[in-house]
Enzyme design. Structure first.
Site, PDB file in Angstrom:
ATOM      1  N   ARG A  10       0.804  -1.213   0.000  1.00  0.00           N
ATOM      2  CA  ARG A  10       0.000   0.000   0.000  1.00  0.00           C
ATOM      3  C   ARG A  10       0.848   1.279   0.000  1.00  0.00           C
ATOM      4  O   ARG A  10       0.328   2.372  -0.149  1.00  0.00           O
ATOM      5  CB  ARG A  10      -0.959  -0.024   1.203  1.00  0.00           C
ATOM      6  CG  ARG A  10      -2.061  -1.062   1.077  1.00  0.00           C
ATOM      7  CD  ARG A  10      -2.755  -1.354   2.392  1.00  0.00           C
ATOM      8  NE  ARG A  10      -2.009  -2.313   3.208  1.00  0.00           N
ATOM      9  CZ  ARG A  10      -2.404  -2.745   4.412  1.00  0.00           C
ATOM     10  NH1 ARG A  10      -3.518  -2.291   4.947  1.00  0.00           N
ATOM     11  NH2 ARG A  10      -1.671  -3.618   5.080  1.00  0.00           N
TER      12      ARG A  10
ATOM     13  N   LYS B 291       9.037  -1.291   2.973  1.00  0.00           N
ATOM     14  CA  LYS B 291       8.304  -0.384   3.867  1.00  0.00           C
ATOM     15  C   LYS B 291       9.104   0.020   5.101  1.00  0.00           C
ATOM     16  O   LYS B 291       9.109   1.191   5.486  1.00  0.00           O
ATOM     17  CB  LYS B 291       6.980  -1.022   4.283  1.00  0.00           C
ATOM     18  CG  LYS B 291       6.195  -0.163   5.258  1.00  0.00           C
ATOM     19  CD  LYS B 291       4.748  -0.549   5.371  1.00  0.00           C
ATOM     20  CE  LYS B 291       4.549  -1.849   6.101  1.00  0.00           C
ATOM     21  NZ  LYS B 291       3.111  -2.105   6.363  1.00  0.00           N
TER      22      LYS B 291
ATOM     23  N   GLY C  87       7.635  -3.972  12.556  1.00  0.00           N
ATOM     24  CA  GLY C  87       8.578  -3.001  11.998  1.00  0.00           C
ATOM     25  C   GLY C  87       7.886  -1.780  11.428  1.00  0.00           C
ATOM     26  O   GLY C  87       8.533  -0.769  11.144  1.00  0.00           O
TER      27      GLY C  87
ATOM     28  N   ARG D 298      43.903  47.291 -12.031  1.00  0.00           N
ATOM     29  CA  ARG D 298      42.787  47.745 -12.862  1.00  0.00           C
ATOM     30  C   ARG D 298      43.385  48.489 -14.031  1.00  0.00           C
ATOM     31  O   ARG D 298      44.390  49.164 -13.864  1.00  0.00           O
ATOM     32  CB  ARG D 298      42.014  48.837 -12.126  1.00  0.00           C
ATOM     33  CG  ARG D 298      40.869  48.498 -11.332  1.00  0.00           C
ATOM     34  CD  ARG D 298      40.356  49.837 -10.806  1.00  0.00           C
ATOM     35  NE  ARG D 298      39.843  49.678  -9.485  1.00  0.00           N
ATOM     36  CZ  ARG D 298      39.708  50.660  -8.605  1.00  0.00           C
ATOM     37  NH1 ARG D 298      40.063  51.900  -8.920  1.00  0.00           N
ATOM     38  NH2 ARG D 298      39.223  50.424  -7.431  1.00  0.00           N
TER      39      ARG D 298
HETATM   40  C1  UD1 Z   1      -1.395  -6.520  11.602  1.00  0.00           C
HETATM   41  C2  UD1 Z   1      -2.272  -7.412  12.478  1.00  0.00           C
HETATM   42  C3  UD1 Z   1      -3.486  -6.610  12.938  1.00  0.00           C
HETATM   43  C4  UD1 Z   1      -3.052  -5.357  13.684  1.00  0.00           C
HETATM   44  C5  UD1 Z   1      -2.049  -4.530  12.846  1.00  0.00           C
HETATM   45  C6  UD1 Z   1      -1.447  -3.474  13.726  1.00  0.00           C
HETATM   46  C7  UD1 Z   1      -2.058  -9.737  11.768  1.00  0.00           C
HETATM   47  C8  UD1 Z   1      -2.678 -10.838  10.973  1.00  0.00           C
HETATM   48  N1  UD1 Z   1      -2.699  -8.566  11.728  1.00  0.00           N
HETATM   49  O1  UD1 Z   1      -2.159  -6.170  10.469  1.00  0.00           O
HETATM   50  O2  UD1 Z   1      -4.296  -7.405  13.784  1.00  0.00           O
HETATM   51  O3  UD1 Z   1      -4.165  -4.571  14.005  1.00  0.00           O
HETATM   52  O4  UD1 Z   1      -0.981  -5.378  12.356  1.00  0.00           O
HETATM   53  O5  UD1 Z   1      -0.702  -2.567  12.962  1.00  0.00           O
HETATM   54  O6  UD1 Z   1      -1.065  -9.962  12.412  1.00  0.00           O
HETATM   55  N2  UD1 Z   1       5.126  -9.128   8.103  1.00  0.00           N
HETATM   56  C9  UD1 Z   1       6.141 -10.059   7.936  1.00  0.00           C
HETATM   57  N3  UD1 Z   1       5.893 -11.171   7.203  1.00  0.00           N
HETATM   58  C10 UD1 Z   1       4.680 -11.432   6.650  1.00  0.00           C
HETATM   59  C11 UD1 Z   1       3.650 -10.480   6.837  1.00  0.00           C
HETATM   60  C12 UD1 Z   1       3.897  -9.346   7.579  1.00  0.00           C
HETATM   61  O7  UD1 Z   1       7.249  -9.876   8.425  1.00  0.00           O
HETATM   62  O8  UD1 Z   1       4.546 -12.495   6.005  1.00  0.00           O
HETATM   63  C13 UD1 Z   1       5.404  -7.900   8.888  1.00  0.00           C
HETATM   64  C14 UD1 Z   1       5.240  -6.644   8.073  1.00  0.00           C
HETATM   65  O9  UD1 Z   1       6.475  -6.260   7.481  1.00  0.00           O
HETATM   66  C15 UD1 Z   1       4.779  -5.623   9.120  1.00  0.00           C
HETATM   67  C16 UD1 Z   1       4.092  -6.467  10.171  1.00  0.00           C
HETATM   68  O10 UD1 Z   1       4.487  -7.811   9.940  1.00  0.00           O
HETATM   69  O11 UD1 Z   1       5.874  -4.956   9.703  1.00  0.00           O
HETATM   70  C17 UD1 Z   1       2.570  -6.362  10.078  1.00  0.00           C
HETATM   71  O12 UD1 Z   1       2.163  -6.781   8.797  1.00  0.00           O
HETATM   72  P1  UD1 Z   1       1.044  -6.020   7.987  1.00  0.00           P
HETATM   73  O13 UD1 Z   1       0.860  -6.711   6.675  1.00  0.00           O
HETATM   74  O14 UD1 Z   1       1.301  -4.567   7.958  1.00  0.00           O
HETATM   75  O15 UD1 Z   1      -0.226  -6.342   8.908  1.00  0.00           O
HETATM   76  P2  UD1 Z   1      -1.551  -5.499   9.126  1.00  0.00           P
HETATM   77  O16 UD1 Z   1      -2.493  -5.766   8.018  1.00  0.00           O
HETATM   78  O17 UD1 Z   1      -1.214  -4.087   9.387  1.00  0.00           O
HETATM   79 CA    CA Z   2       0.630  -2.892   9.372  1.00  0.00          CA
END
Ligand code: UD1
Ligand code: CA
Length: 454
Positions: free
Chosen positions: A15, A22, A101, A438
């Site tokens: 996004r 990110k 992160g 000059r």
């Molecule tokens: C996640 C939470 C949500 C919470 C929100 C808070 C889950 C399923 N959802 O949603 O409940 O309200 O954070 O901000 O946990 N990441 C990985 N590997 C992956 C996927 C994600 O390392 O396979 C890391 C991303 O880099 C990020 C963090 O995990 O730093 C959160 O992932 P993101 O996809 O942003 O989750 P949200 O949809 O925000």
């Molecule tokens: Ca997030």
């Protein structure tokens, strides 16, 4: 229990619409992940482990620090999958504190109170109540108020979407139990991902205690998924910086128009006007005045220095009572002893300027030593570059340089010398003498200006 902090940082951040991973997007001039690592360090954990994956090389290169452990998550299959990759490296008797992160504003104090409130072997959850909870996972509770699970917004019923208590993404869990729980979760959800949040329902099913702790300040929990949230986080971060400066006795003309991308140390009664940007390490003495739209990087300004509007200052060391600008550009390697005045459209680079000296208008001084009480007239240039090499100009104390002078380096102007306006100086100008170079002025009698032909 011994503690491992696990930071999830493998996601791409679709996004953001960016080529940059990110967690490397900047907040206050530093990567998002750097803020989370700082917070993790403040907790004094036994280990800090970062799950990385998207943009792996760049992310790892940005953090060469030896105290960090890394877990590669080659394919990003969800937050639960991410944690599972790291668990083999975490001692089973540790508590695991999971941080995201992309949530850089969580304060160490909130995490400390979460860690304190969670009984051994229980699961702890940092929650928050938000006016606008959209986008976050919701905390679901039963009639008695006990947490029963977390549901992602995309998987939530319309009723659940109305809940304003959210999962901040911060959890603390016993490592051994977490490893078992993660083997049981599936990916049957709208994103086809393994959700870490699904372990909460498992804990409930096993009657394992779940301790929810609310963040003291809801602005801490902002997770950054897009540029709008990045901009909101930047303002929150800068507002915190501004507050710290207010507490130290600084006046900011407008805390909403203040940007610190580094570290700023201040004396007493400093004034900072709108639009100032500070980068790297900056130290301002007592009563320093920073005018509007100044960019100040890696510099030290002594007591009572004044920087007028629109100056760009990098790597300056200035003693007390110097006055700079408006519209001055000071490049790295400049030292002003004290009470130096540098005015509009003046550029100074790699030079020392002595006490009381003035360079007021339209001038370039580079690779030079300028003595004390020197006056350099408008439009003077130290010609330091011959097309191949740089050369130095030395100017003694009490020198007066008239306007429009070219000082062709290497060249020396002796103490007390006067250089006549318009001169091109290529040889030493002796002390206390007038040097003038000059051609003689001539006037043509009876000369007529050309007239426009019809
Ligand atoms: C996640 C939470 C949500 C919470 C929100 C808070 C889950 C399923 N959802 O949603 O409940 O309200 O954070 O901000 O946990 N990441 C990985 N590997 C992956 C996927 C994600 O390392 O396979 C890391 C991303 O880099 C990020 C963090 O995990 O730093 C959160 O992932 P993101 O996809 O942003 O989750 P949200 O949809 O925000
Ligand atoms: Ca997030």
């Amino acid at each position: 229990m011994a503690l491992t902090v696990l930071i999830l940082a493998a996601g791409q951040g679709k996004r953001m619409n960016s080529d940059r991973p990110k967690v490397l997007q900047p907040l206050g001039g530093r990567p998002l992940l750097a803020h989370v690592v700082d917070t993790a360090r403040a907790l004094g954990a036994e280990a800090i482990n970062i799950v990385y994956g998207h943009g792996a090389e760049d992310v790892q290169a940005a953090f060469p620090d030896a105290d960090l452990e890394w877990t590669l998550q080659a394919e990003q299959l969800g937050t639960g999958h991410a944690v599972a990759q790291a668990l083999p490296a975490i001692p089973p008797d540790h508590a695991v504190l999971v941080l995201c992160g992309d949530a850089p504003l969580v304060a160490p104090e909130s995490l400390e109170s979460l860690l304190k409130s969670v009984p051994e072997k229980a699961v702890g959850l940092l929650t928050a109540r938000l006016v606008d909870p959209s986008g976050y996972g919701r905390v679901v509770r039963d009639d008695t108020g006990r947490i029963t699970g977390i549901v992602e917004e995309r998987d939530a019923t319309p009723e659940q979407r109305k809940l304003d208590e959210i999962n901040t993404g911060v959890m603390v869990l016993p490592a051994q139990w977490l490893a078992d729980a993660l083997e049981k979760i599936g990916n049957d959800n709208s994103q086809g991902e393994y959700y870490l949040t699904d372990v909460i329902a498992l804990a409930v099913a096993e009657n394992r205690e779940i301790a929810g702790s609310a963040a003291s300040d809801p602005s801490e929990v902002l997770g950054i998924n897009d540029r709008t949230q990045l901009a909101s986080a930047e303002r929150i971060f800068q507002r915190r910086n501004a507050q710290r400066l207010f507490d130290q006795g600084v006046t900011l003309a407008d805390p909403e128009r203040f940007d610190l991308r580094g570290k700023l140390d201040v004396g007493r009664d400093v004034f900072i006007d709108v639009g100032a940007v500070f980068e790297g390490d900056v130290v301002l003495g007592d009563r320093v005045h920073i005018g509007p739209n100044a960019v100040v990087s890696n510099s030290r300004l002594g007591d009572d220095c004044i920087v007028h509007a629109h100056c760009v200052i990098d790597g300056l060391v200035a003693g007390p009572r110097c006055e700079i600008g408006p519209f001055a550009r000071l490049r790295p390697g400049v030292t002003f002893v004290e009470q130096v005045k540098v005015g509009n459209f003046v550029e100074v680079k790699a030079s020392e300027v002595g006490a009381g000296s003035k360079i007021n208008h339209l001038t370039y001084v580079g690779d030079s030593s300028v003595g004390r009480d020197v006056n350099i007239g408008a439009g003077t240039i130290t010609c330091n570059y011959d097309g191949a090499n740089k050369h130095r100009t030395t100017i003694g104390d009490r020198v007066f340089v008239g306007s429009g002078v070219m000082l062709v380096a290497p060249v020396h102007v002796g103490e007390g010398a006067t250089i006549a306006a318009g001169s091109t100086i290529t040889r030493e100008a002796p002390a206390e003498e007038l040097s003038i170079e000059r051609s003689k002025q001539k006037s043509v009698k009876g000369w007529k200006r050309p007239e426009k032909t019809k």
